[in-house]
Design a protein around this motif. Structure first.
Motif, short mmCIF file in Angstrom:
data_model
loop_
_atom_site.label_atom_id
_atom_site.label_comp_id
_atom_site.label_asym_id
_atom_site.label_seq_id
_atom_site.Cartn_x
_atom_site.Cartn_y
_atom_site.Cartn_z
N GLY A 162 4.91 82.33 15.14
CA GLY A 162 4.72 80.90 15.32
C GLY A 162 4.06 80.62 16.66
N ALA A 163 4.47 81.38 17.67
CA ALA A 163 3.90 81.17 19.00
C ALA A 163 2.39 81.43 19.00
CB ALA A 163 4.59 82.09 20.01
N ASN A 166 0.60 78.67 17.37
CA ASN A 166 0.52 77.52 18.28
C ASN A 166 -0.50 77.74 19.38
OD1 ASN A 166 2.34 76.04 16.86
ND2 ASN A 166 4.09 76.43 18.20
N PHE A 190 10.07 71.83 21.31
CA PHE A 190 10.07 73.29 21.47
C PHE A 190 8.82 73.82 20.78
CE2 PHE A 190 10.76 77.61 19.99
CZ PHE A 190 11.21 78.22 21.15
N ALA A 191 8.05 74.68 21.47
CA ALA A 191 6.80 75.15 20.88
C ALA A 191 6.68 76.66 20.84
CB ALA A 191 5.62 74.55 21.65
N GLU A 255 6.05 67.50 16.95
CA GLU A 255 7.05 68.20 16.14
C GLU A 255 7.70 67.07 15.34
OE1 GLU A 255 9.74 70.33 18.72
OE2 GLU A 255 10.69 71.29 17.00
N ASP A 288 3.24 70.77 14.85
CA ASP A 288 3.87 72.08 14.89
C ASP A 288 4.91 72.11 13.77
OD1 ASP A 288 5.51 74.26 15.30
OD2 ASP A 288 5.71 73.98 17.45
N GLN A 291 8.85 75.29 12.05
CA GLN A 291 10.22 75.21 11.51
C GLN A 291 10.30 74.31 10.27
OE1 GLN A 291 14.73 74.56 13.24
NE2 GLN A 291 13.17 75.33 14.56
N LYS A 318 7.79 81.02 10.06
CA LYS A 318 9.18 81.23 9.62
C LYS A 318 9.31 81.49 8.11
CE LYS A 318 11.50 78.83 13.42
NZ LYS A 318 12.46 79.78 13.98
#
Ligand SMILES: Cc1ncc(COP(=O)(O)O)c(C=O)c1O
Length: 472
Positions: A162-163, A166, A190-191, A255, A288, A291, A318
């Protein structure tokens, strides 16, 4: 040697896939897994003779990784839906699913089949230099799903975390909108954990000792108790920043349901107003969805909130096993901007295809789809628990496959104690947010049933009851 023309009419790979021995082997493997997984249908205590070795293995692992693990968890490698066997023989009800990763639970036949197909592939990994057709399927599926209610998304770049998805999204926005060098994000977002994303993430502890990287300004998130006022405040903040740093914002970072931040959901009008300001000022809109993807009433949360016409870039991860940056034509990168050795393993790519198609085929989406109806059942049960244990449980919070509640005073100490005690009683949950902290669940949507939620709520009932009695 010179190349020879071939008279073959069929791919060797097709021949292998169609070989009846493969079908037979698959059937035998699936039968064996199902047989050994069958007894794992409830919470169980450890096997006493395994406990000492298990402890030693956990201690060794903690030492090797340079820090204690959150739960004393090491899986044995087999499970049955939301039930997972640990290497000490105990069985837990896993409703946190690796923080949203094991969306089909444990030992699901669809994923074992994907694993067998992956094992038959010529390589472990696929990469940007050499890809197989399965990656075309994943990319097409993700783009088609993103386009189904009218967004202009037309590209998909796969990656392994995911990071990284991003990071790639930030690069697309910075490059297109250069020389803009700032980002606007929500408080408590949160990223991810790279240097740039630690800067973007609104939590000082996650960037302690790290150098400054990108410039980020924060606007407050939606407040359910004051929808209009909080929308006005956020929009005014955004406009203020745009005025203060004209032409300097490359992207607004959304988010849509704050995950790590504590399961706070926004609302359509709130997002639409911010996104419209962004569009008017040539600021990229990035959602984002690492999640949230696959967990709301629609494949993408931007669709759940009806934001299709205003989205530029989305990131996912995820539950899909692969991660990706998905974007409109406008944000296509110049050659050389984004790449990496791996796009994913054959296992994750084939699993992604099975999961994406599986979620659609099994009716997970829609206002009354499986995601929303599982949530409703959990929410109803938590509401009655909050009435039974007055002052001990508040909420529920979240949407679809994301659900949380606040316990007692919402302090990190009491929340952690409850999570640890739930774990000891056989239920896996995890912490979200701070002040208040929340107990959260990321349901394994592909295998969860109401009966699993009922079992979870019985455990919450008992453990919260015990803690309340101790505090009385
Ligand atoms: C919203 C959000 N973005 C990004 C990430 C980072 O994903 P990864 O841990 O796969 O790098 C996460 C992980 O929890 C997340 O929840």
């Amino acid at each position: 040697m010179t190349q020879t023309t071939s008279d073959k009419t069929k791919l060797a790979a097709v021949g292998l896939a169609d070989d009846p021995r493969i079908a037979q082997a698959k059937r035998l493997i699936l039968e064996a897994v199902a047989e050994h997984a069958a007894p794992l249908v409830g919470i169980a205590e450890p096997i006493q003779s395994l406990v000492a070795d298990y402890r030693a293995m956990l201690d060794e692992y903690s030492g090797l990784r340079g820090g204690k693990v959150y739960f004393p968890y090491l899986g044995s490698g087999i499970g049955n839906g939301p039930f997972v066997e640990l290497a000490d023989g105990s069985v837990k009800l896993d409703l946190i699913s690796g923080i949203g990763v094991h969306g089909y639970g444990h030992s699901h036949p669809k994923l074992i089949e994907a694993g067998i197909d992956a094992a038959l592939c010529d390589t472990v990994m696929q990469g940007n230099l050499q890809a197989n057709p399965s990656i075309v399927d994943t990319s097409r599926l993700l783009v088609d799903l993103a386009k189904e209610s009218g967004s202009s998304i037309s590209h998909c770049f796969l990656t392994t975390s995911g990071a990284m998805a991003n990071e790639n999204s930030l690069k697309l926005a910075f490059q297109k909108n250069a020389p803009a060098n700032r980002i606007v994000a929500f408080t408590h977002c949160f990223a991810g954990r790279t240097l740039a994303l630690a800067q973007l993430t609104d939590k000082a502890a996650y960037r302690q000792g790290l150098p400054d990287t990108i410039a980020v300004d924060y606007i407050p998130f939606f407040d359910e108790a004051a929808p209009e006022r909080s929308t006005e405040v956020a929009v005014n903040h955004f406009k203020y920043y745009l005025k203060r740093h004209p032409g300097k914002y490359a992207a607004i970072w959304l988010e849509l349901i704050q995950g790590e931040g504590g399961y706070y959901s926004g609302q359509t009008e709130f997002f639409r107003q911010l996104m419209t300001v962004a569009r008017d000022n040539r600021v990229a809109v990035i959602a984002d969805e690492v999640q949230t993807f696959g967990r709301t009433s629609r494949p993408y949360a931007f669709q759940h909130f009806g934001l299709d016409d205003l989205i530029d870039i989305v990131t996912i991860g995820k539950i899909t096993q692969v991660c990706a940056t998905i974007f409109t034509d406008q944000y296509k990168p110049q050659p050389g901007l984004i790449s990496q050795t791996f796009t994913g393993s054959n296992m994750t790519i084939l699993a992604a295809n099975a999961i994406l198609q599986g979620l659609v085929d099994a009716g997970h989406f829609g206002d009354n789809g499986k995601n929303m109806s599982l949530h409703q059942h959990f929410a109803d049960r938590l509401e009655s628990l909050s009435q039974k244990h007055e002052g001990c449980i508040s909420g529920p919070f979240g949407i679809g496959g994301m659900i949380a509640f606040t316990a007692f005073d919402g302090s990190a100490k009491q929340t952690n104690e409850l999570i640890d005690r739930l774990y000891a009683a056989g239920l896996m949950s995890f912490m979200a947010g701070g002040n208040p902290s929340r107990v959260r669940f990321l349901l394994p949507l592909g295998c969860a049933e109401n009966s699993h939620i009922d079992l979870a709520c019985d455990i919450i009932d008992e453990v919260v009851g015990q803690m309340a009695a101790e505090r009385a």
